[in-house]
Structure formats: structure tokens, C-alpha cells
Scaffold this motif. Structure first.
Motif, short mmCIF file in Angstrom:
data_model
loop_
_atom_site.label_atom_id
_atom_site.label_comp_id
_atom_site.label_asym_id
_atom_site.label_seq_id
_atom_site.Cartn_x
_atom_site.Cartn_y
_atom_site.Cartn_z
N ALA A 244 41.12 10.99 70.42
CA ALA A 244 40.38 9.97 69.68
C ALA A 244 40.81 9.95 68.22
CB ALA A 244 38.89 10.21 69.80
N GLN A 245 41.01 11.12 67.63
CA GLN A 245 41.45 11.18 66.24
C GLN A 245 42.84 10.59 66.07
OE1 GLN A 245 40.92 15.42 65.58
NE2 GLN A 245 39.02 15.07 64.42
N GLN A 246 43.72 10.87 67.03
CA GLN A 246 45.08 10.30 66.97
C GLN A 246 45.02 8.77 66.97
OE1 GLN A 246 46.53 8.81 70.14
NE2 GLN A 246 47.93 7.87 68.66
N GLY B 178 42.68 7.01 65.74
CA GLY B 178 41.97 6.50 64.57
C GLY B 178 40.53 6.12 64.84
N LEU B 179 39.95 6.64 65.94
CA LEU B 179 38.54 6.36 66.23
C LEU B 179 37.64 7.24 65.37
CD1 LEU B 179 38.72 6.22 70.15
CD2 LEU B 179 38.76 4.30 68.54
N GLU B 180 36.45 6.76 65.07
CA GLU B 180 35.52 7.53 64.24
C GLU B 180 35.04 8.76 64.99
OE1 GLU B 180 31.26 7.08 61.83
OE2 GLU B 180 32.05 5.39 63.00
N CYS B 181 35.15 9.92 64.34
CA CYS B 181 34.71 11.19 64.93
C CYS B 181 33.89 11.97 63.91
CB CYS B 181 35.91 12.04 65.38
SG CYS B 181 36.91 11.31 66.70
N ASP B 182 32.88 12.68 64.40
CA ASP B 182 32.04 13.51 63.55
C ASP B 182 31.36 14.54 64.44
OD1 ASP B 182 30.47 14.68 61.63
OD2 ASP B 182 29.11 12.98 61.39
N ASN B 183 32.03 15.68 64.64
CA ASN B 183 31.59 16.68 65.62
C ASN B 183 31.50 16.05 67.01
OD1 ASN B 183 30.71 19.20 66.65
ND2 ASN B 183 28.57 18.53 66.54
N GLY B 184 32.40 15.16 67.30
CA GLY B 184 32.42 14.42 68.55
C GLY B 184 32.90 13.01 68.29
N ILE B 185 33.16 12.28 69.36
CA ILE B 185 33.56 10.88 69.23
C ILE B 185 32.30 10.06 69.01
CG2 ILE B 185 34.77 8.97 70.34
CD1 ILE B 185 36.12 11.08 72.17
N VAL B 186 32.23 9.35 67.90
CA VAL B 186 31.02 8.60 67.55
C VAL B 186 30.92 7.36 68.44
CG1 VAL B 186 29.82 7.33 65.74
CG2 VAL B 186 31.09 9.43 65.18
N ILE B 187 29.75 7.21 69.09
CA ILE B 187 29.50 6.04 69.94
C ILE B 187 28.17 5.40 69.56
CG2 ILE B 187 30.83 6.91 71.91
CD1 ILE B 187 28.20 7.82 73.20
N ASP B 188 28.04 4.10 69.89
CA ASP B 188 26.78 3.39 69.62
C ASP B 188 25.87 3.50 70.84
OD1 ASP B 188 27.73 1.57 71.52
OD2 ASP B 188 28.16 0.00 70.06
N GLN B 189 24.77 2.76 70.84
CA GLN B 189 23.81 2.85 71.94
C GLN B 189 24.38 2.32 73.26
OE1 GLN B 189 20.75 4.55 71.54
NE2 GLN B 189 21.96 5.05 69.73
N CYS B 190 25.49 1.59 73.18
CA CYS B 190 26.15 1.09 74.40
C CYS B 190 27.35 1.95 74.78
CB CYS B 190 26.61 -0.35 74.19
SG CYS B 190 25.25 -1.51 73.90
N CYS B 191 27.48 3.12 74.12
CA CYS B 191 28.57 4.07 74.37
C CYS B 191 29.94 3.51 73.96
CB CYS B 191 28.61 4.52 75.84
SG CYS B 191 27.21 5.55 76.32
N ARG B 192 29.94 2.52 73.06
CA ARG B 192 31.20 2.01 72.54
C ARG B 192 31.63 2.84 71.33
NH1 ARG B 192 28.82 -4.00 72.54
NH2 ARG B 192 27.53 -2.88 71.04
N THR B 193 32.91 3.11 71.24
CA THR B 193 33.46 3.76 70.07
C THR B 193 33.65 2.72 68.97
OG1 THR B 193 35.78 3.38 70.66
CG2 THR B 193 34.70 5.32 71.63
N SER B 194 34.35 3.10 67.90
CA SER B 194 34.63 2.13 66.83
C SER B 194 35.63 1.08 67.27
CB SER B 194 35.13 2.86 65.58
OG SER B 194 36.16 3.79 65.89
N ASP B 195 36.21 1.22 68.47
CA ASP B 195 37.03 0.18 69.09
C ASP B 195 36.25 -0.35 70.28
OD1 ASP B 195 38.82 -1.25 70.74
OD2 ASP B 195 40.52 -0.06 70.03
N PRO B 196 35.88 -1.64 70.29
CA PRO B 196 35.03 -2.16 71.37
C PRO B 196 35.67 -2.10 72.75
CG PRO B 196 35.86 -3.94 69.97
CD PRO B 196 36.19 -2.66 69.27
N ALA B 197 36.98 -1.91 72.84
CA ALA B 197 37.64 -1.79 74.15
C ALA B 197 37.64 -0.36 74.67
CB ALA B 197 39.08 -2.32 74.08
N ILE B 198 37.11 0.55 73.86
CA ILE B 198 37.12 1.97 74.25
C ILE B 198 35.70 2.51 74.24
CG2 ILE B 198 38.02 4.26 73.74
CD1 ILE B 198 40.35 2.96 72.28
N HIS B 199 35.27 3.02 75.38
CA HIS B 199 33.98 3.71 75.49
C HIS B 199 34.23 5.22 75.54
CE1 HIS B 199 32.78 -0.31 76.84
NE2 HIS B 199 31.52 0.04 76.59
#
Length: 402
Positions: A245-247, A249-270
């Protein structure tokens, strides 16, 4: 056809694949797993499987007929090294795999103890079926096992080893076992449980180095003592696997950060499961939970996203552990409780209630499933507890409302 790619072969992947199969998903699904076996029931690896009560056939999480469906493909021994978000491809064992939707189910990696002698044979970590297979073969009656770490994994393995007539010593660097997850009173209960079964538990002591020629022979402790050992298990926690995820460029903070729909900072990636961190409305902070319950909840949310269904409501976190005859069930989280209520004195069946300003926030129940189930509902509704009633174990917890 939509192509869904899942990276990681654990519970999240299995739940997604099973759910998509049942719902008649009209796309293709490719599972890319670095492991050498299909998704299996990992929590029982340190319990029933180690004790020989379960065969490998009984560990499968995805029915065999699902893999015969041409929509579902599994590639084992496959390591994903790169995500190209612009091209929507991943690099798996050097080959490009395109995706329309991507799910990161990368889980966690056991924290390593890289001290002198760490390369000796006979030093075990437990995550995969391969690890469990190696460890099960090493639990031989009459041999000496040193368990480094007094958390759930370490204590479950210690219990399995004692039930296989091994001499077991647990080494915990902290002041008490289970120090990060339960109150001191509950720690003491499990301390007595293991001591009653012949386990030697040392707290407040670390490991200086491993000793031996080619295989482990002894462990040198930080107090200078040398402890003979034929096998060692290291269970000192895990770290979320976020490198991919870091490679990307997704947001990470002691884990891959997800919203309430389990989406990462890229909407095509959960993302979901042990590798993901998510805001909890119930506890008003970001949480990364290492539990099958949380992973299953994430799977249901991602499944709903992929199939256009309503997102499930958040649930109270829960956890469980089996050690000897004690089945511990934990409802909720207890990091900032201000009062602990004990229900019962029977070491075989009792529970503890964690309160904050009179409100139930967590419950630890040993062989009291009714307290556990009722507590989950009461935590969600932020129930105020009638303390005198709650202290009477003969009164159902559901009737202990202030």
C-alpha cells in the motif's frame, strides 16, 4: 466482465470469495496469495489444530466446488510486488495482472526477535498453515518448550504443549501476561490457570540471546539465567503488512487507512482485516483490530460495495481464546475504563464488566456465553449498569440496568 483481484489469502479473501459465489457475481475474481495453501481457519491453528483435534482438511474456508467455477482463480506462492494505480495493474511474480477493483487483504506479519542466535533451527513463529504444521511436529512429549510472549498466541500454544506433556516456560517481558488486553484481575486468573496445569510463567524478564550449535539448546535471559529449551515459540505481536500500500502511495497510519465503506484513498482499491485501520464511531477513534469478527465485518462491507447492497451497521468488536478448559470471550474494548465489576468467584465460570462513568464498555467472560452475548448488545446501546445487581452472578446481565 469486471475483474476483481484480491491480494492475500486469509479470512477476508475467503469470506469475499464465498460471498461473491453465493450472490452469483457476474465478474471474474483472482486471488493472489504468497502462501502455499488455500485460505484456512487461522485462529484454530494455535488451538485445536496444534492439539491434534483438527485435520488440515477441516481447516478449509472455501468449499472445493467454488474453485471449480471458472469465475474464481487462485494463484498460490504468488507475491505481489507493485501496484500501478494509473494502469490498474499489479505485478505478481513478475507478471502484470490487470484489475478493475482491487482488495488488499495483506494481514499482518509476526514481529521478529532478531537477537543473536535467531537463525537456529527450532525457533518458531505462527501465522500460516505451514508454520503450524512445523510447530505441531515439534510439540513432542517430554521435550522442553520456551514460549516468548504472554499474549493470546503464546498462551494458547503453551496450553497445547502442556496438553501434549511438554515442559513449558512462558517468558513475558511485561509485568503480567495478557497485559495489553485484559485487566490485572483477569491476568491473574489466567496466570493461576496455567500454573495449575504446570506451566512455569516468568514475568518482567526478556531474552538476551538464543544458544545452540545448529539447533536451539537454551535461551539466555536478561537476568543472566540460562534456560534449557528444545523448542522455542516467539509470540511478541504482529505488524500490519502495509509495504504494498505504501509503494502505491495509499494513505497508511499503523495500517492501511480505510473509510466506513472499506475504501482506501484510491476508490478502486478496498482493504480490510488486520492490515486496515478505520474510524470507529462507537469508540470515537481510529482502530486497527486483529480479530476474525472485524475481518468478517469488513468482508461484508466490501461485498456490499461490490454488489450494490446497503452497507452493514458497525458492530461491537469481539475476540475469543481457548486455553485448557477455559473459553474466554471478550466483548468491546477496555483501554479507558474507570471501574471493574467481577461477576462470580468460580474460576471455571466468571466474568468481568468494564465500566466508564457507569456505562458498560467491555466484558471478559470465561465459560459464561450468556454474559458475553448480552454484553455485546448492552455495549452498543451504551447501557448504564446497576452495580449491586451486576455483582450478583445469579441475576442475568440483561437485568442489571441502572
Amino acid at each position: 466482465m469486471q475483474h476483481l483481484v484480491i491480494v492475500g489469502g486469509g479470512h477476508l479473501a475467503a469470506a469475499l470469495i464465498t460471498g461473491l459465489y453465493r450472490q452469483g457475481f457476474d465478474g471474474r475474481v483472482t486471488l493472489l496469495s504468497a502462501e502455499d495453501s488455500l485460505p484456512c481457519n487461522r485462529p484454530v491453528l494455535s488451538k485445536e489444530y496444534l492439539k491434534g483435534e483438527l485435520t488440515e482438511e477441516g481447516l478449509a474456508l472455501v468449499a472445493q466446488h467454488v474453485w471449480k467455477d471458472p469465475r474464481f482463480t487462485c494463484q498460490l506462492n504468488t507475491r505481489v510486488s507493485e501496484i500501478d494505480r494509473q494502469q490498474k495493474t499489479v505485478v505478481a511474480n513478475g507478471h502484470l495482472v490487470p484489475y478493475d477493483q482491487l482488495v488488499l487483504a495483506t494481514g499482518t506479519t509476526p514481529r521478529r526477535l532478531d537477537i543473536p542466535g535467531h537463525e537456529l533451527a527450532g525457533i518458531h513463529y505462527l501465522k500460516t498453515l505451514f508454520d503450524a504444521r512445523q510447530l505441531r511436529g515439534a510439540l513432542q512429549p517430554g521435550k522442553r518448550l520456551a514460549v516468548i510472549g504472554g499474549g493470546f498466541i503464546g498462551l494458547e500454544i503453551a496450553a497445547a504443549a502442556r496438553q501434549n506433556s511438554m515442559a513449558v516456560t512462558v517468558l513475558e517481558a511485561g509485568e503480567r501476561i495478557l497485559g495489553r488486553v485484559v485487566a490485572p484481575e483477569v491476568s491473574e486468573c489466567f496466570m493461576q490457570l496455567h500454573q495449575n496445569h504446570g506451566v512455569d510463567i516468568r514475568t518482567g524478564v526478556g531474552v538476551e540471546n538464543f544458544m545452540g550449535q545448529q539447533a536451539i539448546e537454551a535461551v539466555r535471559l536478561t537476568n543472566g539465567e540460562v534456560l534449557a529449551a528444545d523448542q522455542v515459540v516467539v509470540g511478541i505481536g504482529v505488524v500490519p503488512e502495509v509495504s504494498l500500500a505504501q509503494q502505491a502511495g495509499l494513505e497508511c497510519d499503523n495500517g492501511i487507512v480505510i473509510d466506513q465503506c472499506c475504501r482506501t484513498s484510491d476508490p478502486a482499491i478496498h482493504a480490510g482485516g488486520d492490515c486496515a485501520v478505520q474510524f470507529s464511531p462507537l469508540y470515537n477513534r481510529n482502530l486497527r483490530l486483529e480479530s476474525v469478527q472485524n475481518t468478517s465485518a469488513h468482508a461484508q462491507t466490501i461485498l456490499a460495495q461490490l454488489t450494490g447492497q446497503p452497507i452493514p451497521e458497525p458492530a461491537v468488536p469481539w475476540f475469543w481464546s481457548t486455553q485448557y478448559e477455559a473459553r474466554l470471550q471478550i466483548a468491546g474494548l477496555n483501554p479507558d475504563y474507570d471501574q471493574l465489576i467481577a461477576r462470580g468467584q468460580d474460576t471455571q465460570a466468571r466474568s468481568w464488566l468494564y465500566l466508564k462513568q457507569g456505562r458498560l464498555v467491555a466484558c471478559d467472560a470465561i465459560n459464561r456465553p450468556a454474559d458475553f452475548l448480552q454484553a455485546k448488545k448492552m455495549i452498543m446501546t451504551e447501557t448504564q449498569i446497576d452495580i449491586p445487581k451486576a455483582e450478583d452472578i445469579n441475576i442475568p446481565l440483561s437485568q442489571c440496568i441502572a
